[in-house]
Design a protein around this motif. Structure first.
Motif, short mmCIF file in Angstrom:
data_model
loop_
_atom_site.label_atom_id
_atom_site.label_comp_id
_atom_site.label_asym_id
_atom_site.label_seq_id
_atom_site.Cartn_x
_atom_site.Cartn_y
_atom_site.Cartn_z
N PHE A 334 0.88 -1.17 0.00
CA PHE A 334 0.00 0.00 0.00
C PHE A 334 0.91 1.22 0.00
CE2 PHE A 334 -1.81 -3.61 2.15
CZ PHE A 334 -3.07 -3.74 1.57
N VAL A 335 0.92 1.96 -1.10
CA VAL A 335 1.97 2.96 -1.29
C VAL A 335 1.41 4.17 -2.02
CG1 VAL A 335 2.73 1.90 -3.47
CG2 VAL A 335 4.34 3.24 -2.13
N ARG A 336 2.01 5.33 -1.76
CA ARG A 336 1.64 6.59 -2.41
C ARG A 336 0.15 6.89 -2.20
NH1 ARG A 336 4.48 3.84 -6.41
NH2 ARG A 336 2.68 3.78 -7.81
N LEU A 337 -0.25 6.89 -0.93
CA LEU A 337 -1.64 7.10 -0.58
C LEU A 337 -1.79 8.38 0.23
CD1 LEU A 337 -2.47 3.39 0.26
CD2 LEU A 337 -3.02 4.65 -1.83
N GLY A 338 -2.98 9.00 0.18
CA GLY A 338 -3.14 10.36 0.67
C GLY A 338 -3.94 10.53 1.94
N ALA A 339 -4.48 9.45 2.50
CA ALA A 339 -5.24 9.54 3.75
C ALA A 339 -4.74 8.42 4.68
CB ALA A 339 -6.74 9.43 3.46
N VAL A 340 -5.64 7.63 5.28
CA VAL A 340 -5.26 6.39 5.95
C VAL A 340 -5.18 5.31 4.87
CG1 VAL A 340 -6.06 4.60 7.53
CG2 VAL A 340 -6.28 7.01 8.16
N ALA A 341 -4.12 4.54 4.86
CA ALA A 341 -3.96 3.55 3.79
C ALA A 341 -5.10 2.53 3.81
CB ALA A 341 -2.61 2.86 3.92
N VAL A 342 -5.31 1.85 4.95
CA VAL A 342 -6.31 0.78 5.05
C VAL A 342 -7.15 1.01 6.29
CG1 VAL A 342 -6.70 -1.70 5.22
CG2 VAL A 342 -4.73 -0.84 3.92
N GLU A 343 -8.47 0.95 6.12
CA GLU A 343 -9.39 1.13 7.24
C GLU A 343 -10.36 -0.04 7.31
OE1 GLU A 343 -12.91 4.17 8.84
OE2 GLU A 343 -11.96 4.51 6.88
N PHE A 344 -10.40 -0.71 8.46
CA PHE A 344 -11.44 -1.67 8.76
C PHE A 344 -12.50 -0.94 9.59
CE2 PHE A 344 -7.79 -4.50 8.03
CZ PHE A 344 -8.35 -5.35 7.08
N ARG A 345 -13.66 -0.75 8.99
CA ARG A 345 -14.70 0.11 9.56
C ARG A 345 -15.94 -0.74 9.89
NH1 ARG A 345 -16.73 4.81 5.63
NH2 ARG A 345 -14.60 5.57 6.02
N GLY A 346 -16.54 -0.46 11.04
CA GLY A 346 -17.81 -1.10 11.37
C GLY A 346 -17.64 -2.45 12.01
N ALA A 347 -18.74 -3.20 12.03
CA ALA A 347 -18.84 -4.43 12.83
C ALA A 347 -18.35 -5.64 12.06
CB ALA A 347 -20.29 -4.63 13.28
N GLY A 348 -17.10 -5.62 11.66
CA GLY A 348 -16.51 -6.78 11.00
C GLY A 348 -15.81 -7.68 11.99
N THR A 349 -15.58 -8.93 11.59
CA THR A 349 -14.89 -9.89 12.45
C THR A 349 -13.82 -10.64 11.63
OG1 THR A 349 -16.49 -11.66 11.98
CG2 THR A 349 -16.94 -10.23 13.87
N ASP A 350 -12.76 -11.02 12.33
CA ASP A 350 -11.75 -11.94 11.79
C ASP A 350 -11.14 -11.46 10.48
OD1 ASP A 350 -11.97 -14.06 13.80
OD2 ASP A 350 -13.99 -14.33 13.00
N ASN A 351 -10.79 -10.19 10.42
CA ASN A 351 -10.08 -9.67 9.26
C ASN A 351 -8.58 -9.64 9.55
OD1 ASN A 351 -12.47 -9.17 7.74
ND2 ASN A 351 -12.81 -7.32 8.96
N THR A 352 -7.76 -9.80 8.52
CA THR A 352 -6.32 -9.96 8.70
C THR A 352 -5.54 -9.14 7.68
OG1 THR A 352 -6.59 -12.22 9.54
CG2 THR A 352 -4.41 -11.61 8.72
N LEU A 353 -4.52 -8.44 8.17
CA LEU A 353 -3.49 -7.85 7.31
C LEU A 353 -2.18 -8.51 7.71
CD1 LEU A 353 -2.45 -5.62 5.30
CD2 LEU A 353 -2.03 -4.24 7.34
N ARG A 354 -1.52 -9.17 6.75
CA ARG A 354 -0.27 -9.85 7.12
C ARG A 354 0.72 -9.84 5.96
NH1 ARG A 354 -0.18 -14.96 4.90
NH2 ARG A 354 -2.17 -15.93 4.39
N ASP A 355 1.99 -9.93 6.34
CA ASP A 355 3.09 -10.07 5.40
C ASP A 355 3.08 -8.99 4.32
OD1 ASP A 355 3.74 -12.48 6.75
OD2 ASP A 355 2.31 -13.58 5.52
N SER A 356 2.70 -7.78 4.70
CA SER A 356 2.51 -6.70 3.74
C SER A 356 3.34 -5.48 4.13
CB SER A 356 1.02 -6.32 3.64
OG SER A 356 0.26 -7.41 3.14
#
Length: 562
Positions: A334-356
């Motif tokens: 995730f590169v050359r971005l102008g706000a927050v790169a990645v946003e997990f918003r709301g009532a989600g479960t079991d989301n993963t960001l890895r090896d990135s």
């Protein structure tokens, strides 16, 4: 399997021989269980890539992912600028491909926005702006913006200049409304301690720099004026490969389940709110004031007071996963971005960001927000964050439960590295956090505030982390702040900061235990509500060879082979 290539054809069958051309066409064809293979190249989006519940259960991956032949795939919200005209002073001008960009990239390199310091410029604040003796600012044509670094030690605001007028003796700068009036009310504090720096302050009295006028251009910088871009290339760098980010949101997934992205680069998005008359009145972290009620917070023992938003707004993600579960982002960039790169918003479960990797971001790196449950952030490198909005953290967890942030490397951040606001059961484990607090003050490599559960068992655990090289003054390597409660800080190594940890804050800490940590600065006596047990102070150069510090360091940071 569905194939896509930038040179493909959406009227074709989406096979390896005749791939589709767009992500949207592949999305509409995919069914749960499908794999979308993206062939090499840059996919330039003209609109946000939208995903909803019917698009669940799909894997998007770079062709050859996980093999030596993995292809380079970039999903971009930018436009290349090619039609330049040159001035005698080396400035190149071109028509803008969309809204005036706040960032510009040349062959992938970030070009700085043209700016000048305002220290030493005698600005006199008025009800709607400033006056200045002399005519110098009358040459500042363009979409000029004032920056207020240190409006609070942890804040940096931005406000547009609406008009510049004057005569042969005086210049008047009219600031954009409503931002300027709101900033005057927000950035108002009074500190009453008996020491230098005490007194009443209005942050808008002292803007620290001005940006975005062609009059400020130097080699390698850019500015905008109306619908025109001005760029002065470096001597060895012709104005080719110049990309302006246009889209604010690259991807927005809502209500999706079991969605995977592997081996993909997401790039070239922006955030235009700071360029409006509302400005960017930053307060803390990714939060900013957007009008509404203001509150006064008074410190203990009459030390002073600050003004805070009653309900602040937050910087959005360039990639948003909203009310979505089972999302995996793996081996992505995730590169050359102008706000927050990645946003997990709301009532989600079991989301993963890895090896990135998350890097070259104007704002925050990653947000796990209110309502999130059981998210994992593992084995990532998050660095060069907050390049424009210096209060933005690399990782922010707020209002979430069961989040695990483990084995990441976080570095080159202008304020705090990993931030945990009020939540439940957050685990911050075995991270390497270094070279944080590079610009603003009053923060830490790891920062925790507010209640974290209703007992130690349900509270936060901060364990096995290495926090070092926390740069600016008035900082703490590991900072428990603002009524942090039910927090266990265990077996961390903290060194090379102004102070290792802080024990006395307002509101006070409650049921916070520091146990088995190694630090190079003794934090002093524990106040009520804080337990110090089995910690070791190892001062000076011997810290890095101390067996306990070596053992903790060996287990922290990214793990190879993941």
């Amino acid at each position: 399997m569905i194939f896509v290539a930038p040179s493909g054809d959406d009227t074709g069958p989406g096979t390896v021989e005749r791939p589709f051309a767009t992500l949207q066409r592949a999305r509409d064809e995919a069914v749960p269980g499908a794999v979308v293979e993206l062939r090499a190249g840059t996919y330039r989006l003209t609109e946000t890539f939208l995903l909803s519940a019917e698009h669940s259960g799909v894997v998007y991956r770079a062709h050859g992912h996980g093999t030596p032949d993995q292809e380079e795939v970039v999903i971009s919200g930018g436009r290349e600028i090619t039609d330049w005209s040159a001035d005698d002073d080396g400035t190149h001008r071109a028509a803008l491909p969309g809204p005036a960009p706040r960032q510009l990239y040349v062959h992938g390199r970030r070009a700085d926005r043209a700016s000048i310091p305002l220290e030493g410029v005698a600005l006199t604040r008025t009800a709607d702006g400033y006056t200045v003796d002399g005519t110098g600012p009358q040459s500042w044509a363009g979409d000029v913006e004032f920056v207020y670094r240190g409006a609070y030690p942890w804040s940096e605001g931005r406000c547009q200049v609406a008009a510049i007028t004057g005569d042969a003796h005086t210049t008047t700068l009219t600031m954009a409304a409503p931002a300027f009036g709101q900033a005057a009310r927000l950035y108002h504090s009074k500190f009453t301690w008996d020491a230098p720096g005490a007194g009443e302050f209005y942050g808008v009295d002292a803007p620290t720099s001005a940006e975005n006028s062609p009059a400020f251009l130097t080699e390698g910088t850019f500015a905008t004026r109306g619908t025109e871009l001005h760029y002065r290339p470096r001597p060895d760098e012709p104005p080719t490969g110049v990309v302006a980010p246009v889209l604010e949101t690259l991807l927005h997934a809502r209500g999706v389940r079991d969605l995977t992205f592997r081996g993909i680069t997401f790039a070239d998005a922006t955030w235009l709110r700071p360029s409006t008359p509302q400005g960017f009145l930053h307060y803390h972290g990714n939060g900013y004031y957007d009008g509404g009620d203001l509150q006064t917070v008074t410190f203990a023992e009459g030390e002073g007071r600050v003004t805070v938003p009653g309900d602040d707004a937050t910087m959005p993600g360039n990639l948003i996963f909203e009310d979505s579960s089972g999302v995996t982002l793996a081996d992505c960039r995730f590169v050359r971005l102008g706000a927050v790169a990645v946003e997990f918003r709301g009532a989600g479960t079991d989301n993963t960001l890895r090896d990135s990797e998350i890097t070259e971001v104007a704002g925050g790196g990653l947000v796990i927000g209110d309502g999130a449950r059981d998210h994992r952030v593992e084995n990532n490198h998050i660095h060069r964050i907050g390049l424009d909005y210096h209060g933005s953290p690399a990782v922010l967890v707020t209002g979430a439960s069961g989040t695990v942030v483990a084995h990441n490397e976080v570095d080159d951040v202008p304020h705090a590295g990993i931030v945990v606001y009020e939540g439940r059961g957050t685990r911050v484990l075995n991270n390497l956090v270094h070279h944080t607090m590079r610009v603003l003050a009053d923060g830490g490599g790891i920062y925790i505030s507010g209640p974290q559960g209703d007992s130690y068992a349900t509270g936060a655990l901060i364990r096995g982390n290495v926090v070092r090289d926390t740069i600016t003054s008035y900082n703490y390597g590991l900072y428990t702040d603002y009524g942090a409660a039910h927090v266990t800080v265990e077996s961390n190594a903290v060194h090379r900061s102004e102070a290792s940890v802080v024990l006395t804050v307002w509101p006070p800490l409650d049921q916070v235990t520091f146990t088995g940590n190694v630090w190079d600065i003794d934090p002093g006596e524990a106040p009520d509500g804080v337990v110090l047990r089995g910690n070791t102070t190892v001062p000076g150069e011997s810290f890095e060879t101390d067996p306990r510090a070596v053992q903790i360091t060996a287990g922290a940071g990214r793990r190879a082979g993941r």
